[in-house]
Design a protein around this motif. Structure first.
Motif, mmCIF file in Angstrom:
data_model
loop_
_atom_site.group_PDB
_atom_site.id
_atom_site.type_symbol
_atom_site.label_atom_id
_atom_site.label_comp_id
_atom_site.label_asym_id
_atom_site.label_seq_id
_atom_site.Cartn_x
_atom_site.Cartn_y
_atom_site.Cartn_z
ATOM 1 N N ASP A 53 0.827 -1.208 0.000
ATOM 2 C CA ASP A 53 0.000 0.000 0.000
ATOM 3 C C ASP A 53 0.866 1.265 0.000
ATOM 4 O OD1 ASP A 53 -2.217 -1.651 0.046
ATOM 5 O OD2 ASP A 53 -2.646 -1.327 2.178
ATOM 6 N N ALA A 54 1.976 1.233 0.725
ATOM 7 C CA ALA A 54 2.882 2.385 0.774
ATOM 8 C C ALA A 54 3.500 2.633 -0.599
ATOM 9 C CB ALA A 54 3.967 2.151 1.822
ATOM 10 N N VAL A 55 3.898 1.567 -1.277
ATOM 11 C CA VAL A 55 4.470 1.688 -2.618
ATOM 12 C C VAL A 55 3.425 2.253 -3.577
ATOM 13 C CG1 VAL A 55 5.276 0.356 -4.609
ATOM 14 C CG2 VAL A 55 6.250 -0.067 -2.349
ATOM 15 N N ALA A 56 2.215 1.736 -3.522
ATOM 16 C CA ALA A 56 1.146 2.225 -4.401
ATOM 17 C C ALA A 56 0.903 3.715 -4.165
ATOM 18 C CB ALA A 56 -0.135 1.428 -4.165
ATOM 19 N N LEU A 57 0.895 4.116 -2.906
ATOM 20 C CA LEU A 57 0.693 5.522 -2.578
ATOM 21 C C LEU A 57 1.875 6.357 -3.077
ATOM 22 C CD1 LEU A 57 -1.151 7.547 -1.188
ATOM 23 C CD2 LEU A 57 0.046 7.061 0.948
ATOM 24 N N GLY A 58 3.078 5.843 -2.890
ATOM 25 C CA GLY A 58 4.263 6.556 -3.343
ATOM 26 C C GLY A 58 4.293 6.760 -4.847
ATOM 27 N N LEU A 59 3.799 5.783 -5.582
ATOM 28 C CA LEU A 59 3.809 5.866 -7.041
ATOM 29 C C LEU A 59 2.659 6.702 -7.596
ATOM 30 C CD1 LEU A 59 4.767 2.187 -7.934
ATOM 31 C CD2 LEU A 59 6.216 4.219 -8.128
ATOM 32 N N SER A 60 1.532 6.718 -6.895
ATOM 33 C CA SER A 60 0.354 7.391 -7.436
ATOM 34 C C SER A 60 0.142 8.806 -6.888
ATOM 35 C CB SER A 60 -0.897 6.562 -7.146
ATOM 36 O OG SER A 60 -1.137 6.520 -5.746
ATOM 37 N N SER A 61 0.803 9.131 -5.810
ATOM 38 C CA SER A 61 0.591 10.419 -5.163
ATOM 39 C C SER A 61 1.297 11.549 -5.903
ATOM 40 C CB SER A 61 1.114 10.355 -3.729
ATOM 41 O OG SER A 61 0.988 11.619 -3.101
ATOM 42 N N ASP A 62 0.746 12.739 -5.775
ATOM 43 C CA ASP A 62 1.405 13.932 -6.305
ATOM 44 C C ASP A 62 2.530 14.384 -5.381
ATOM 45 O OD1 ASP A 62 -0.257 14.034 -8.503
ATOM 46 O OD2 ASP A 62 -1.682 15.399 -7.554
ATOM 47 N N LYS A 63 2.588 13.782 -4.196
ATOM 48 C CA LYS A 63 3.622 14.117 -3.222
ATOM 49 C C LYS A 63 4.928 13.414 -3.580
ATOM 50 C CE LYS A 63 0.517 14.624 0.727
ATOM 51 N NZ LYS A 63 0.254 14.165 2.098
ATOM 52 N N THR A 64 6.022 13.935 -3.033
ATOM 53 C CA THR A 64 7.311 13.275 -3.215
ATOM 54 C C THR A 64 7.367 12.032 -2.333
ATOM 55 O OG1 THR A 64 8.400 14.465 -1.406
ATOM 56 C CG2 THR A 64 8.441 15.511 -3.599
ATOM 57 N N VAL A 65 8.303 11.147 -2.628
ATOM 58 C CA VAL A 65 8.477 9.950 -1.809
ATOM 59 C C VAL A 65 8.776 10.348 -0.366
ATOM 60 C CG1 VAL A 65 9.957 7.934 -1.421
ATOM 61 C CG2 VAL A 65 9.184 8.478 -3.724
#
Length: 57
Positions: A18-30
């Motif tokens: 879930d963290a990876v999915a959020l990291g890849l799909s978010s407009d935020k930086t990692v």
């Protein structure tokens, strides 16, 4: 002087996914996503890198 703990946090596979999915799909930086989740930015970067390798990217 503060001491760092010698134990590392362990995260479930579901949390990492879930963290990876959020990291890849978010407009935020990692870094921002990692901060929001309470994990290290380097840890999240590693999870994202491994997920991309696993997908053949």
């Amino acid at each position: 002087m503060s001491k760092k703990s010698n134990t590392s946090k362990r995260y479930t596979a579901e949390f990492k996914r879930d963290a990876v999915a959020l990291g890849l799909s978010s407009d935020k930086t990692v870094t921002e996503v990692a901060r929001d989740l309470g994990v290290s930015s380097e840890g999240l970067r590693g999870w994202v890198k491994q997920a991309k390798i696993d997908r053949g990217e």
